[in-house]
Motif scaffolding. Structure first.
Motif, PDB file in Angstrom:
ATOM      1  N   VAL A   1      -5.220   2.552  -2.108  1.00 63.08           N
ATOM      2  CA  VAL A   1      -6.125   2.842  -1.235  1.00 63.08           C
ATOM      3  C   VAL A   1      -5.565   2.223   0.295  1.00 63.08           C
ATOM      4  O   VAL A   1      -4.701   1.395   0.138  1.00 63.08           O
ATOM      5  CB  VAL A   1      -7.713   2.081  -1.099  1.00 63.08           C
ATOM      6  N   GLY A   2      -5.611   2.909   1.325  1.00 62.88           N
ATOM      7  CA  GLY A   2      -4.889   2.545   2.643  1.00 62.88           C
ATOM      8  C   GLY A   2      -3.811   3.678   2.693  1.00 62.88           C
ATOM      9  O   GLY A   2      -3.386   3.756   3.806  1.00 62.88           O
TER      10      GLY A   2
ATOM     11  N   GLY B   1      -5.800   3.500   6.983  1.00 64.31           N
ATOM     12  CA  GLY B   1      -6.732   2.636   6.232  1.00 64.31           C
ATOM     13  C   GLY B   1      -6.990   1.340   6.686  1.00 64.31           C
ATOM     14  O   GLY B   1      -6.200   0.847   7.524  1.00 64.31           O
TER      15      GLY B   1
ATOM     16  N   ALA C   1     -11.533   0.491   3.843  1.00 58.76           N
ATOM     17  CA  ALA C   1     -11.089  -0.178   2.523  1.00 58.76           C
ATOM     18  C   ALA C   1     -11.343  -1.612   2.704  1.00 58.76           C
ATOM     19  O   ALA C   1     -10.570  -2.440   1.907  1.00 58.76           O
ATOM     20  CB  ALA C   1      -9.566   0.057   2.320  1.00 58.76           C
TER      21      ALA C   1
ATOM     22  N   GLU D   1      -9.966   5.767   6.264  1.00 63.02           N
ATOM     23  CA  GLU D   1     -10.579   4.941   5.083  1.00 63.02           C
ATOM     24  C   GLU D   1     -11.029   3.561   5.608  1.00 63.02           C
ATOM     25  O   GLU D   1     -10.228   2.916   5.964  1.00 63.02           O
ATOM     26  CB  GLU D   1      -9.580   4.560   3.999  1.00 63.02           C
TER      27      GLU D   1
ATOM     28  N   HIS E   1     -14.691   2.617   0.658  1.00 58.32           N
ATOM     29  CA  HIS E   1     -14.311   2.123  -0.734  1.00 58.32           C
ATOM     30  C   HIS E   1     -15.491   1.255  -1.474  1.00 58.32           C
ATOM     31  O   HIS E   1     -15.044   0.068  -1.533  1.00 58.32           O
ATOM     32  CB  HIS E   1     -12.891   2.063  -1.152  1.00 58.32           C
TER      33      HIS E   1
ATOM     34  N   THR F   1      -0.957   2.834   7.943  1.00 62.39           N
ATOM     35  CA  THR F   1      -0.720   4.223   8.447  1.00 62.39           C
ATOM     36  C   THR F   1       0.760   5.092   8.034  1.00 62.39           C
ATOM     37  O   THR F   1       1.676   4.173   8.127  1.00 62.39           O
ATOM     38  CB  THR F   1      -1.136   4.619   9.901  1.00 62.39           C
TER      39      THR F   1
ATOM     40  N   THR G   1       0.802  -1.206  -0.190  1.00 60.87           N
ATOM     41  CA  THR G   1      -0.073  -0.059  -0.023  1.00 60.87           C
ATOM     42  C   THR G   1       0.743   1.374   0.015  1.00 60.87           C
ATOM     43  O   THR G   1       0.466   2.469  -0.049  1.00 60.87           O
ATOM     44  CB  THR G   1      -1.032   0.021   1.261  1.00 60.87           C
TER      45      THR G   1
END
Ligand SMILES: Cc1ncc(COP(=O)(O)O)c(C=O)c1O
Length: 435
Positions: free
Chosen positions: A189-190, A196, A176, A174, A150, A217, A67
């Protein structure tokens, strides 16, 4: 023209034999996955260590790398990931967190578990994700964070939501859980908020055997807080565990068997995501030719992880301007399932209408008025879930497309069925139970 299966004809999708059934199995468990689990079972560490065992630490390193984030903390479930991330971001009693009205209930439960209150905002009609235009109206002096989801695998409008949050000093966390590997403006994403949160539930694109979750993070302090929250508020042991609780905490640890299984699955995620992009793309290309049926919209700045495929029905395009979308949906649901297409409904009521989250005294009518886009999505769509995740499902997805085309050859029958009960919406179903 062959007869519809619901009227006694042969289904377009033949009943699966053991070989074809395997094409839609999910998760796929390979010999490598089995070896990964055996490696743990035959090793000397079966419990989740307080500081994270070798498998957990390796999974965290690999997912942070995937990520593009500085840190990852592996936890017991996607719900635990949300709870840990929110609490580590400082969300607590007295705070409000903005949650989309269309999501799985865990998103809002996690907010409550931190002592904060979920406040709902409507979604965008095309993407089914939190509508940045609906957020300002629900912000108060107590709003502490936005929790975009998401949904189905498509990143929410993170740039507009990030601007809104930045202007007001709000955290963006997020959800996710459904979107492993999806990207927004090139970034995974994340990596798009302060934290995330991912689910490793076996139904997800990156599964484990059992339950698990991941928090990502870039923040060193959030990372430290998440490690402590995962493990009874204790600081990660330098050498020997002291058992001293320095703050609030849960037992939110993941086990090494789950971590090892997911590591093995992760090695295939990029390749399988690409295969899914092609197989779902081929299905949607065929469905795009059918009037009154719309595939998901993927904005040009995002990629979709295709966890769930939501298909929108447009009654007007089928000559049914006076028929409620829910009536058309029921007719198509029945006809398609009889043909062997496992269309389903993902969520049946806006989250603010669930008894757990409905403010005392607020009526379903008031909720329908406040969340019209979520209501329309629930009434006028059908979903494909899980069977398309296996990259070997290509021939089965082609048979699903055959079945849609067959049903669309019989639109007169579908119209007659839809007109037989032309009114209604999700409120009836919440009152009466699903039909
Ligand atoms: C959007 C969303 N958030 C959170 C969760 C919770 O994840 P878990 O089931 O791993 O606790 C899920 C799981 O289905 C989900 O779909």
């Amino acid at each position: 023209m062959s007869r519809l299966a619901m009227l006694g004809g042969a289904p377009a999708v033949p009943a699966p034999d053991p070989v074809t059934a395997a094409l839609t199995d999910w998760p796929v468990v390979t010999a490598e996955d089995e070896q990964a689990v055996l490696r743990v079972l035959r090793g000397d560490r079966l419990t989740a260590a307080s500081g994270g065992d070798g498998e957990t630490t390796a999974l965290e390193r690999e997912w942070a790398e995937f990520t593009g984030t500085a840190h990852c903390v592996a936890v017991a479930s996607g719900t635990a990931a949300l709870e840990v991330a929110l609490a580590a971001a400082g969300i607590g009693p007295g705070d409000e967190v903005v949650v989309p009205a269309l999501t799985m209930n865990a998103t809002a439960h996690a907010v409550r578990r931190c002592g904060a209150e979920p406040v709902f905002a409507d979604i965008e009609p095309d993407t089914y994700t939190l509508d940045p235009a609906a957020v300002p109206a629900v912000l108060t002096g107590r709003t502490a964070a936005l929790l975009p989801v998401h949904l189905h695998g498509l990143p929410a409008a993170m740039d507009a939501l990030g601007d809104l949050a930045g202007d007001r000093g709000l955290a963006v966390v997020e959800d996710a859980a459904q979107a492993h590997g999806a990207r927004h403006q090139g970034s995974p994403v994340g990596s798009l908020g302060v934290a995330g949160c991912f689910s490793l539930h076996p139904s997800k694109n990156l599964p484990t055997c059992g339950e698990g979750g991941l928090v990502t993070t870039d923040s060193d302090s959030l990372h430290r807080a998440a490690l402590a929250l995962r493990n009874f508020g204790e600081r990660p042991p330098v050498r020997i565990r002291t058992y001293v609780a320095h703050g609030p905490g849960w037992n939110a640890r993941i086990g090494p068997v789950q971590a090892a299984f997911t590591r093995s699955q992760l090695s295939r995620l990029p390749q399988w995501s690409k295969a899914r992009e092609e197989s779902v793309g081929a299905l949607l290309n065929r469905l795009a030719a059918l009037p009154g049926l719309r595939g998901p919209v993927v904005p040009a700045d995002r990629t979709h992880a295709w966890h769930i495929v939501r298909l929108r029905l447009v009654p007007e395009e089928l000559g049914l301007p006076d028929v409620a979308p829910v009536s058309l949906r029921r007719a198509l649901h029945r006809a398609l399932r009889a043909e062997g297409v496992p269309v389903s409904r993902y969520q049946t009521a806006p989250l603010p209408a669930h008894p757990a989250f409905r403010p005392a005294g607020s009526s379903l009518d008031a909720i329908a008025e406040r969340f019209p886009v979520t209501g329309a999505a629930l009434d006028g769509t059908l979903c494909l879930q899980r069977r398309h995740l296996n990259p070997a499902a290509v021939p089965v997805l082609a048979a699903y497309a055959d079945a849609f085309e067959k049903v669309w050859d019989h639109l007169d029958t579908i119209r007659t069925m839809a007109r037989a009960r032309p009114h209604g919406d999700w409120r009836d179903e919440l009152r009466e139970g699903p039909r």
